[in-house]
Design a protein around this motif. Structure first.
Motif, PDB file in Angstrom:
ATOM      1  N   ILE A 103       0.717  -0.954   0.004  1.00 26.17           N
ATOM      2  CA  ILE A 103       0.009   0.020   0.088  1.00 26.17           C
ATOM      3  C   ILE A 103       0.990   1.110   0.097  1.00 26.17           C
ATOM      4  O   ILE A 103       2.214   1.130   0.295  1.00 26.17           O
TER       5      ILE A 103
ATOM      6  N   THR B 214      -0.612   6.957   1.206  1.00 23.04           N
ATOM      7  CA  THR B 214      -1.780   7.884   1.493  1.00 23.04           C
ATOM      8  C   THR B 214      -2.910   6.945   2.147  1.00 23.04           C
ATOM      9  O   THR B 214      -3.902   7.686   2.598  1.00 23.04           O
ATOM     10  N   ALA B 215      -2.671   5.790   2.221  1.00 23.43           N
ATOM     11  CA  ALA B 215      -3.540   4.696   2.728  1.00 23.43           C
ATOM     12  C   ALA B 215      -3.570   4.768   4.293  1.00 23.43           C
ATOM     13  O   ALA B 215      -2.455   5.138   4.944  1.00 23.43           O
TER      14      ALA B 215
ATOM     15  N   VAL C 232      -4.370   2.519   7.622  1.00 24.41           N
ATOM     16  CA  VAL C 232      -4.407   0.863   7.884  1.00 24.41           C
ATOM     17  C   VAL C 232      -4.815   0.787   9.117  1.00 24.41           C
ATOM     18  O   VAL C 232      -4.151   1.583  10.064  1.00 24.41           O
TER      19      VAL C 232
ATOM     20  N   LEU D 199      -8.439  -1.429   5.247  1.00 23.35           N
ATOM     21  CA  LEU D 199      -7.449  -0.407   4.438  1.00 23.35           C
ATOM     22  C   LEU D 199      -8.444   0.737   3.770  1.00 23.35           C
ATOM     23  O   LEU D 199      -9.324   0.622   3.124  1.00 23.35           O
TER      24      LEU D 199
ATOM     25  N   PHE E 114      -8.463   4.016   1.467  1.00 22.53           N
ATOM     26  CA  PHE E 114      -7.638   4.665   0.253  1.00 22.53           C
ATOM     27  C   PHE E 114      -8.362   6.062   0.030  1.00 22.53           C
ATOM     28  O   PHE E 114      -9.613   5.940  -0.763  1.00 22.53           O
TER      29      PHE E 114
ATOM     30  N   ALA F 103      -8.577   6.407  -5.358  1.00 17.42           N
ATOM     31  CA  ALA F 103      -8.274   5.298  -6.061  1.00 17.42           C
ATOM     32  C   ALA F 103      -8.250   5.382  -7.609  1.00 17.42           C
ATOM     33  O   ALA F 103      -7.815   4.308  -8.211  1.00 17.42           O
TER      34      ALA F 103
ATOM     35  N   THR G 174      -4.557  -4.016  -6.021  1.00 16.02           N
ATOM     36  CA  THR G 174      -3.919  -3.709  -4.451  1.00 16.02           C
ATOM     37  C   THR G 174      -4.256  -5.027  -3.919  1.00 16.02           C
ATOM     38  O   THR G 174      -3.625  -5.618  -3.096  1.00 16.02           O
TER      39      THR G 174
END
Length: 397
Positions: free
Chosen positions: A35, A38-39, A41, A51, A53, A56, A70
């Motif tokens: 990943i 910017t993600a 978790v 997760l 995002f 996308a 991903t």
């Protein structure tokens, strides 16, 4: 995106939660490189990761493609062997994805959508990826409603046993039948078994319903005997799922039902599928032997479509083998299907098993079964599953 580790509970149960926590830590480390920065978790609970995002893609199609890429990378990372304390762990993951446009919904609703998609991936066999859509949501809501109605159905005694006759291939003599569960709710609507039986299984209600099926089947046989229309060569098949088979009370329920209705145990033929054999085979053999010691018989159902191995036919104490309808349906125009049927019959004779063909729909198929030496059959050519009153008419004819 929600990631759930399949069957992770088995690790906690077998090695303890300390080992489970270490394995989870290693899974998290394996996911991290998949990943971008910017993600967000988070470990949600137990064996589940979330997760988020914020971006996308520029459009839904690109977003779906990026999310799939991903998710696939994460699934592959999870599948790599994990080593800890001298043990090797192989894991799989079910991934649910919800794609949302700007400000389309709340974070809570987004998580709910991803959760619904993740359970769809599990429903399809685990180790997969599913995207949320309205169809999945509608299906989940129907299942929740159906599950609630099922619990009431158990209390309200809305289930019934139908029986599909089984007939001698050679002379057309009635040999008994297979008891099949039907659910007719208070509105007299008949629900399809393909809809409610998996829910009975997943909810655990199959245990109580299964006990009722065994008792009711014995009651029917007792009534047929008292009416003078049941013959000694007849058998009534009762389906037993893997979850039912593992029920500690199963043998007691069978014994009590046999005593209560004073019937010959040989009149009962318990049908199990090949899925049962992927469990602990030694335990299966032991329990089958205990039930057969009562005098009952066993059939292996839907033979030819699952995990079958000829060694199971040799090791497990089966009396009957049922050829899956998929092979019977094509037997008169597909040489390969006929070849499979002939091979199954040859092996069955080698192990001393009787054979029933399922799904016989026409005279042409029946004639071929006569030629190849099948023992009995069931299917629409003679009769669909019928009510106990209609089956009584067949017995009395």
């Amino acid at each position: 995106m929600l990631i759930d580790l399949d069957h992770f509970k088995d690790i906690n149960d077998s090695w303890g939660h300390d080992v489970g926590d270490q394995v989870l830590f290693k899974v998290a480390r394996a996911i991290e490189p998949m990943i971008d920065d910017t993600a967000m978790v988070a470990r949600m609970s137990g064996d589940e990761f979330m997760l988020f995002f914020p971006y996308a893609g520029d459009d839904p199609e690109q977003g779906a493609a990026n999310a799939m890429a991903t998710a696939t990378s994460i699934k592959e990372a999870v599948a790599q062997p994990i080593f800890y304390d001298g043990n090797e762990f192989i894991l799989t993951a079910s991934v649910g994805i919800a794609l949302l446009s700007d400000h389309e919904t709340s974070a809570e609703r987004a998580l709910q959508y991803a959760d619904t998609a993740m359970y769809e991936a599990k429903r399809k066999g685990r180790n997969g990826i599913a995207f949320f859509n309205q169809s999945i949501a509608d299906k989940a809501q129907r299942q929740i409603g159906l599950n609630a109605r099922l619990r009431k159905a158990v209390d309200n005694q809305e289930f019934a046993l139908y029986i599909q006759p089984q007939v001698d291939v050679e002379n057309g003599r009635l040999m008994g039948g297979e008891a099949l569960l039907r659910w007719v709710n208070a509105d007299r609507v008949t629900n399809m078994p393909s809809e409610f039986i998996p829910l009975l299984e997943s909810s655990g209600l199959i245990i109580d319903v299964g006990h009722w099926v065994i008792r009711t089947a014995c009651e029917y046989i007792r009534n047929f005997i008292d009416e003078g229309i049941w013959e000694d060569h007849m058998r009534l098949g009762i389906n037993i799922s893997p979850r039912q088979f593992n029920d500690p009370q199963l043998i007691d329920v069978i014994e009590h039902s046999l005593r209560s209705y004073e019937i010959n145990p040989a009149y009962l033929n318990f049908e199990v599928t090949e899925n049962l054999m992927i469990e602990d085979v030694e335990s299966v053999i032991k329990k089958m032997a205990e039930i057969k010691a009562l005098g009952a018989q066993f059939s292996i159902d839907d033979f030819g479509i699952g995990y079958s191995s000829m060694i199971y036919l040799k090791r497990l104490p089966f009396d009957w083998l049922k050829i899956d309808r998929e092979f019977i349906h094509n037997i008169h125009h597909d040489p390969e299907s006929r070849g499979v049927v002939e091979a199954i019959l040859a092996v069955s004779r080698q192990y001393g098993l009787h054979v029933t063909a399922e799904g016989v729909e026409d005279q042409q198929s029946l004639e071929i079964l006569k030629t190849v030496g099948c023992d009995t059959y069931q299917g629409a050519h003679f009769s669909m599953p019928v009510s106990v009153d209609r089956f009584r008419e067949y017995l009395a004819a």
